[in-house]
Scaffold this motif. Structure first.
Motif, short mmCIF file in Angstrom:
data_model
loop_
_atom_site.label_atom_id
_atom_site.label_comp_id
_atom_site.label_asym_id
_atom_site.label_seq_id
_atom_site.Cartn_x
_atom_site.Cartn_y
_atom_site.Cartn_z
N PHE A 32 0.81 -1.22 0.00
CA PHE A 32 0.00 0.00 0.00
C PHE A 32 0.84 1.26 0.00
CE2 PHE A 32 -3.79 2.38 0.72
CZ PHE A 32 -3.49 3.38 1.63
N SER A 33 1.85 1.32 0.84
CA SER A 33 2.63 2.55 0.97
C SER A 33 3.48 2.84 -0.28
CB SER A 33 3.53 2.48 2.20
OG SER A 33 4.43 1.39 2.09
N GLY A 34 3.55 1.87 -1.17
CA GLY A 34 4.29 2.06 -2.41
C GLY A 34 3.45 2.61 -3.55
N TYR A 35 2.18 2.88 -3.30
CA TYR A 35 1.26 3.35 -4.33
C TYR A 35 0.63 4.68 -3.97
CZ TYR A 35 1.21 -1.16 -6.75
OH TYR A 35 1.55 -2.27 -7.47
N GLY A 36 0.55 5.55 -4.96
CA GLY A 36 -0.40 6.63 -4.82
C GLY A 36 -1.79 6.03 -4.79
N MET A 37 -2.72 6.75 -4.18
CA MET A 37 -4.10 6.26 -4.11
C MET A 37 -5.04 7.34 -4.62
SD MET A 37 -4.02 3.15 -3.02
CE MET A 37 -5.76 2.90 -2.68
N ALA A 41 -5.69 2.09 -6.73
CA ALA A 41 -4.27 2.20 -6.41
C ALA A 41 -3.55 2.77 -7.62
CB ALA A 41 -3.70 0.85 -6.04
N GLY A 42 -2.92 3.90 -7.42
CA GLY A 42 -2.18 4.51 -8.52
C GLY A 42 -2.33 6.01 -8.52
N TRP A 43 -1.47 6.66 -9.29
CA TRP A 43 -1.51 8.12 -9.42
C TRP A 43 -1.88 8.51 -10.84
CZ3 TRP A 43 -1.10 12.29 -6.22
CH2 TRP A 43 -0.82 13.53 -6.82
N GLY A 44 -1.10 8.09 -11.82
CA GLY A 44 -1.43 8.35 -13.21
C GLY A 44 -1.98 7.12 -13.91
N ARG A 45 -1.52 6.00 -13.48
CA ARG A 45 -2.03 4.71 -13.95
C ARG A 45 -2.59 3.99 -12.74
NH1 ARG A 45 2.18 0.24 -15.70
NH2 ARG A 45 2.07 -0.18 -13.45
N PHE A 46 -3.77 3.39 -12.94
CA PHE A 46 -4.49 2.82 -11.80
C PHE A 46 -4.51 1.30 -11.94
CE2 PHE A 46 -5.33 7.00 -10.64
CZ PHE A 46 -5.71 7.69 -11.78
N ASP A 47 -3.77 0.64 -11.05
CA ASP A 47 -3.54 -0.79 -11.18
C ASP A 47 -4.63 -1.65 -10.56
OD1 ASP A 47 0.04 -0.35 -10.70
OD2 ASP A 47 -1.16 -0.37 -12.54
N TYR A 48 -5.18 -1.18 -9.45
CA TYR A 48 -6.19 -1.96 -8.73
C TYR A 48 -7.38 -1.07 -8.41
CZ TYR A 48 -1.84 -4.53 -7.82
OH TYR A 48 -0.64 -5.16 -7.96
N TRP A 49 -8.58 -1.71 -8.45
CA TRP A 49 -9.82 -0.97 -8.23
C TRP A 49 -10.71 -1.67 -7.22
CZ3 TRP A 49 -11.11 3.64 -10.60
CH2 TRP A 49 -10.29 4.05 -11.66
#
Length: 115
Positions: free
Chosen positions: A28-33, A97-105
């Motif tokens: 979690f801490s490795g991803y923008g949200m 999960a992500g900032w410009g690209r969203f990997d998980y929803w």
């Protein structure tokens, strides 16, 4: 990987809600949200996003001054405080999960603003 939103519901115009998103199964801490919303028949739109550390935050113009995003990296949670809600805020709100690209929803939580 699992993102679980909660906190949606029915609220009157001018009211407030706090959405929560619990993250499981990834660093979690490795991803923008981010928080997004979608109304049936319309494209999903980005509402707010927060960087990995929380030091950088970005809001859509239509929520500026009303919504606030935050995160707790110890609890793997991200929040969206929504104040002064308007009828046009009615939508399904999802975290990602992500900032410009969203990997998980997540699946989303319904917010209805109505008198």
């Amino acid at each position: 990987v699992l993102l679980v939103e909660s906190g949606g519901g029915l609220v009157q115009p001018g009211g407030s809600l706090r959405l929560s998103c619990a993250a499981h199964g990834f660093a979690f801490s490795g991803y923008g949200m981010s928080w997004h919303r979608q109304v049936p028949g319309k494209e999903r739109e980005l509402v707010a996003r927060i960087s990995r550390s929380g030091s950088e935050i970005d809001y859509a113009d239509f929520v500026l001054g009303r919504f606030s995003i935050s995160r707790d990296n110890r609890e793997n949670m991200v929040y969206l405080q929504m104040n002064n809600l308007k009828s046009e805020d009615t939508a399904v709100y999802s975290c990602a999960a992500g900032w410009g690209r969203f990997d998980y929803w997540g699946q989303g939580t319904q917010v209805i603003v109505s008198s």
